[in-house]
Motif scaffolding. Structure first.
Motif, PDB file in Angstrom:
ATOM      1  N   ILE A   8     -44.370  14.444  -7.135  1.00  0.00           N
ATOM      2  CA  ILE A   8     -44.348  12.908  -6.848  1.00  0.00           C
ATOM      3  C   ILE A   8     -44.730  12.739  -5.407  1.00  0.00           C
ATOM      4  O   ILE A   8     -45.566  11.972  -5.154  1.00  0.00           O
ATOM      5  CB  ILE A   8     -42.983  12.289  -7.159  1.00  0.00           C
ATOM      6  N   TYR A   9     -44.190  13.595  -4.473  1.00  0.00           N
ATOM      7  CA  TYR A   9     -44.563  13.508  -2.968  1.00  0.00           C
ATOM      8  C   TYR A   9     -44.339  14.981  -2.445  1.00  0.00           C
ATOM      9  O   TYR A   9     -43.432  15.863  -3.085  1.00  0.00           O
ATOM     10  CB  TYR A   9     -43.712  12.529  -2.465  1.00  0.00           C
ATOM     11  N   GLY A  26     -38.949  16.880  14.018  1.00  0.00           N
ATOM     12  CA  GLY A  26     -37.525  17.287  14.395  1.00  0.00           C
ATOM     13  C   GLY A  26     -36.394  16.577  13.912  1.00  0.00           C
ATOM     14  O   GLY A  26     -35.411  16.916  14.141  1.00  0.00           O
ATOM     15  N   ASP A  27     -36.695  15.336  13.298  1.00  0.00           N
ATOM     16  CA  ASP A  27     -35.524  14.534  12.773  1.00  0.00           C
ATOM     17  C   ASP A  27     -34.844  15.492  11.638  1.00  0.00           C
ATOM     18  O   ASP A  27     -35.364  15.995  10.858  1.00  0.00           O
ATOM     19  CB  ASP A  27     -36.120  13.389  12.171  1.00  0.00           C
ATOM     20  N   PRO A  28     -33.525  15.400  11.756  1.00  0.00           N
ATOM     21  CA  PRO A  28     -32.659  16.140  10.912  1.00  0.00           C
ATOM     22  C   PRO A  28     -32.811  15.738   9.278  1.00  0.00           C
ATOM     23  O   PRO A  28     -32.419  16.219   8.410  1.00  0.00           O
ATOM     24  CB  PRO A  28     -31.196  16.097  11.224  1.00  0.00           C
ATOM     25  N   TYR A  29     -33.321  14.439   9.109  1.00  0.00           N
ATOM     26  CA  TYR A  29     -33.638  13.946   7.522  1.00  0.00           C
ATOM     27  C   TYR A  29     -34.869  14.102   7.326  1.00  0.00           C
ATOM     28  O   TYR A  29     -35.863  13.586   8.082  1.00  0.00           O
ATOM     29  CB  TYR A  29     -33.122  12.296   7.779  1.00  0.00           C
ATOM     30  N   LEU A  30     -35.176  14.362   6.271  1.00  0.00           N
ATOM     31  CA  LEU A  30     -36.653  14.403   5.494  1.00  0.00           C
ATOM     32  C   LEU A  30     -36.560  13.068   4.612  1.00  0.00           C
ATOM     33  O   LEU A  30     -35.687  13.089   3.955  1.00  0.00           O
ATOM     34  CB  LEU A  30     -36.841  15.753   4.624  1.00  0.00           C
ATOM     35  N   ASN A  31     -37.699  12.349   5.151  1.00  0.00           N
ATOM     36  CA  ASN A  31     -37.697  11.214   4.624  1.00  0.00           C
ATOM     37  C   ASN A  31     -39.276  11.134   3.537  1.00  0.00           C
ATOM     38  O   ASN A  31     -40.076  12.000   3.774  1.00  0.00           O
ATOM     39  CB  ASN A  31     -38.293  10.218   5.638  1.00  0.00           C
ATOM     40  N   PHE A  32     -38.766  10.970   2.282  1.00  0.00           N
ATOM     41  CA  PHE A  32     -39.717  10.590   1.067  1.00  0.00           C
ATOM     42  C   PHE A  32     -40.068   9.277   0.635  1.00  0.00           C
ATOM     43  O   PHE A  32     -39.039   8.886   0.264  1.00  0.00           O
ATOM     44  CB  PHE A  32     -39.400  11.670   0.173  1.00  0.00           C
ATOM     45  N   PRO A  33     -41.008   8.840   0.707  1.00  0.00           N
ATOM     46  CA  PRO A  33     -41.294   7.406   0.316  1.00  0.00           C
ATOM     47  C   PRO A  33     -41.481   7.310  -1.114  1.00  0.00           C
ATOM     48  O   PRO A  33     -42.623   7.329  -1.751  1.00  0.00           O
ATOM     49  CB  PRO A  33     -42.833   7.224   0.929  1.00  0.00           C
ATOM     50  N   VAL A  34     -40.403   7.483  -1.858  1.00  0.00           N
ATOM     51  CA  VAL A  34     -40.325   7.367  -3.169  1.00  0.00           C
ATOM     52  C   VAL A  34     -39.031   6.537  -3.620  1.00  0.00           C
ATOM     53  O   VAL A  34     -38.373   6.300  -2.661  1.00  0.00           O
ATOM     54  CB  VAL A  34     -40.048   8.720  -3.924  1.00  0.00           C
ATOM     55  N   ALA A  35     -39.199   5.990  -4.794  1.00  0.00           N
ATOM     56  CA  ALA A  35     -37.959   5.222  -5.153  1.00  0.00           C
ATOM     57  C   ALA A  35     -36.812   5.703  -5.365  1.00  0.00           C
ATOM     58  O   ALA A  35     -36.954   6.889  -5.742  1.00  0.00           O
ATOM     59  CB  ALA A  35     -38.470   4.306  -6.712  1.00  0.00           C
ATOM     60  N   PRO A  36     -35.882   5.164  -4.909  1.00  0.00           N
ATOM     61  CA  PRO A  36     -34.425   5.745  -5.024  1.00  0.00           C
ATOM     62  C   PRO A  36     -34.466   6.415  -6.621  1.00  0.00           C
ATOM     63  O   PRO A  36     -34.511   5.675  -7.541  1.00  0.00           O
ATOM     64  CB  PRO A  36     -33.373   4.809  -4.894  1.00  0.00           C
ATOM     65  N   GLY A  37     -33.848   7.427  -6.710  1.00  0.00           N
ATOM     66  CA  GLY A  37     -33.721   8.069  -8.168  1.00  0.00           C
ATOM     67  C   GLY A  37     -33.187   9.558  -8.126  1.00  0.00           C
ATOM     68  O   GLY A  37     -32.971  10.104  -7.098  1.00  0.00           O
ATOM     69  N   ASN A  38     -33.510  10.300  -9.226  1.00  0.00           N
ATOM     70  CA  ASN A  38     -33.067  11.571  -9.127  1.00  0.00           C
ATOM     71  C   ASN A  38     -34.307  12.516  -9.433  1.00  0.00           C
ATOM     72  O   ASN A  38     -35.284  12.164 -10.333  1.00  0.00           O
ATOM     73  CB  ASN A  38     -32.203  12.044 -10.594  1.00  0.00           C
ATOM     74  N   TYR A  39     -34.484  13.513  -8.672  1.00  0.00           N
ATOM     75  CA  TYR A  39     -35.688  14.233  -8.700  1.00  0.00           C
ATOM     76  C   TYR A  39     -35.613  15.795  -8.466  1.00  0.00           C
ATOM     77  O   TYR A  39     -34.154  16.142  -7.871  1.00  0.00           O
ATOM     78  CB  TYR A  39     -36.388  13.923  -7.344  1.00  0.00           C
ATOM     79  N   ARG A  40     -36.356  16.585  -8.905  1.00  0.00           N
ATOM     80  CA  ARG A  40     -36.192  18.140  -8.828  1.00  0.00           C
ATOM     81  C   ARG A  40     -36.920  18.330  -7.701  1.00  0.00           C
ATOM     82  O   ARG A  40     -38.053  17.976  -7.359  1.00  0.00           O
ATOM     83  CB  ARG A  40     -36.912  18.539  -9.984  1.00  0.00           C
ATOM     84  N   ILE A  41     -36.038  18.967  -6.693  1.00  0.00           N
ATOM     85  CA  ILE A  41     -36.457  19.337  -5.342  1.00  0.00           C
ATOM     86  C   ILE A  41     -36.832  20.635  -5.073  1.00  0.00           C
ATOM     87  O   ILE A  41     -36.403  21.624  -5.922  1.00  0.00           O
ATOM     88  CB  ILE A  41     -35.565  18.979  -4.220  1.00  0.00           C
ATOM     89  N   ALA A  42     -38.135  20.971  -4.574  1.00  0.00           N
ATOM     90  CA  ALA A  42     -38.838  22.374  -4.702  1.00  0.00           C
ATOM     91  C   ALA A  42     -38.916  22.603  -3.114  1.00  0.00           C
ATOM     92  O   ALA A  42     -39.143  21.845  -2.367  1.00  0.00           O
ATOM     93  CB  ALA A  42     -39.960  22.635  -5.432  1.00  0.00           C
ATOM     94  N   LEU A  43     -38.816  23.817  -2.790  1.00  0.00           N
ATOM     95  CA  LEU A  43     -38.887  24.411  -1.688  1.00  0.00           C
ATOM     96  C   LEU A  43     -40.337  25.320  -1.573  1.00  0.00           C
ATOM     97  O   LEU A  43     -40.127  26.284  -2.473  1.00  0.00           O
ATOM     98  CB  LEU A  43     -37.807  25.034  -0.869  1.00  0.00           C
ATOM     99  N   GLY A  54     -32.533  23.519 -10.498  1.00  0.00           N
ATOM    100  CA  GLY A  54     -32.577  23.469 -11.904  1.00  0.00           C
ATOM    101  C   GLY A  54     -31.990  22.156 -12.706  1.00  0.00           C
ATOM    102  O   GLY A  54     -32.446  21.999 -13.698  1.00  0.00           O
ATOM    103  N   SER A  55     -31.626  21.075 -11.510  1.00  0.00           N
ATOM    104  CA  SER A  55     -31.403  19.742 -12.112  1.00  0.00           C
ATOM    105  C   SER A  55     -31.895  18.862 -11.147  1.00  0.00           C
ATOM    106  O   SER A  55     -31.914  19.315 -10.055  1.00  0.00           O
ATOM    107  CB  SER A  55     -29.701  19.950 -12.473  1.00  0.00           C
ATOM    108  N   ALA A  56     -31.858  17.682 -11.643  1.00  0.00           N
ATOM    109  CA  ALA A  56     -32.263  16.643 -10.631  1.00  0.00           C
ATOM    110  C   ALA A  56     -31.283  16.418  -9.635  1.00  0.00           C
ATOM    111  O   ALA A  56     -29.821  16.410  -9.799  1.00  0.00           O
ATOM    112  CB  ALA A  56     -32.327  15.389 -11.638  1.00  0.00           C
ATOM    113  N   TRP A  57     -31.815  15.850  -8.469  1.00  0.00           N
ATOM    114  CA  TRP A  57     -30.913  15.633  -7.291  1.00  0.00           C
ATOM    115  C   TRP A  57     -31.271  14.089  -7.044  1.00  0.00           C
ATOM    116  O   TRP A  57     -32.322  13.745  -6.734  1.00  0.00           O
ATOM    117  CB  TRP A  57     -31.311  16.438  -6.329  1.00  0.00           C
ATOM    118  N   PRO A  58     -30.247  13.435  -6.665  1.00  0.00           N
ATOM    119  CA  PRO A  58     -30.378  11.915  -6.084  1.00  0.00           C
ATOM    120  C   PRO A  58     -30.939  11.979  -4.955  1.00  0.00           C
ATOM    121  O   PRO A  58     -30.493  12.489  -3.766  1.00  0.00           O
ATOM    122  CB  PRO A  58     -28.718  11.328  -6.171  1.00  0.00           C
ATOM    123  N   LEU A  59     -31.932  11.184  -4.644  1.00  0.00           N
ATOM    124  CA  LEU A  59     -32.551  10.720  -3.410  1.00  0.00           C
ATOM    125  C   LEU A  59     -32.384   9.123  -3.372  1.00  0.00           C
ATOM    126  O   LEU A  59     -32.648   8.339  -4.281  1.00  0.00           O
ATOM    127  CB  LEU A  59     -33.922  10.958  -3.240  1.00  0.00           C
TER     128      LEU A  59
END
Length: 174
Positions: A8-9, A26-43, A54-59
């Motif tokens: 998605i992003y 340097g901001d400690p928060y990573l901002n993603f311009p996506v609608a609030p919801g549950n997403y699978r996050i990858a690094l 392995g499961s969705a995470w709330p953003l």
């Protein structure tokens, strides 16, 4: 609708020495311009195998109200089999993908050892390449080194299994 594996992003971020990932500014928060919801996050990292939850995470919109995601703790699990290395009870990305092909391989075609040897000079394996930011610097010390202490080749061998150098470790991101 998207499948659970559609990107998605995506954005670059900074991985600090302490393991924290911060925004490129340097901001400690990573901002993603996506609608609030549950997403699978990858690094993903330049010379490590990527990993995905392995499961969705709330953003959400409010970074203070959003639970901190810590891949190191195992909270949320990981997608796939053996996607993260456990070292001293901390989960880490597997290091050693010197080719960037999503695999760590010590022997055979498309192995990750040969690019390190080529970088230092195939006929001079004791040489080093210093002050670099390069995927062949598998231990992240700023030096590409094939032999001796703190070399980049040993990380590859260790991560495929030092007693089974023919093994291949594959990234667990769909």
């Amino acid at each position: 609708p998207t499948t659970p594996y559609t990107v998605i992003y995506s954005k670059p971020a900074l991985l600090q020495r302490d393991g924290y990932v911060v925004d490129a500014d340097g901001d400690p928060y990573l901002n993603f311009p996506v609608a609030p919801g549950n997403y699978r996050i990858a690094l993903r990292h330049r010379n490590h195998l990527g990993a995905m939850l392995g499961s969705a995470w709330p953003l959400g919109l409010d970074p203070i109200a959003t639970t901190v995601l810590d891949f190191r703790s195992g909270l949320g699990g990981s997608y796939g089999t053996n996607a993260l290395r456990v070292k001293n009870n901390v989960r880490c990305l597997w290091a050693g993908d010197a080719t960037g092909n999503g695999q760590i391989r010590y022997t055979g075609s498309a192995n990750d050892r040969d690019p390190i040897l080529i970088a230092v000079g195939s006929t001079t394996p004791n040489a080093t390449v210093s002050n670099v930011y390069d995927r062949r610097d598998t231990n992240l010390d700023g030096v590409i080194k094939y032999t001796g202490t703190a070399n980049d080749r040993d990380i590859i061998l260790t991560n495929v299994g030092s007693t089974t150098p023919n093994n291949t470790r594959t990234q667990q991101i769909p």
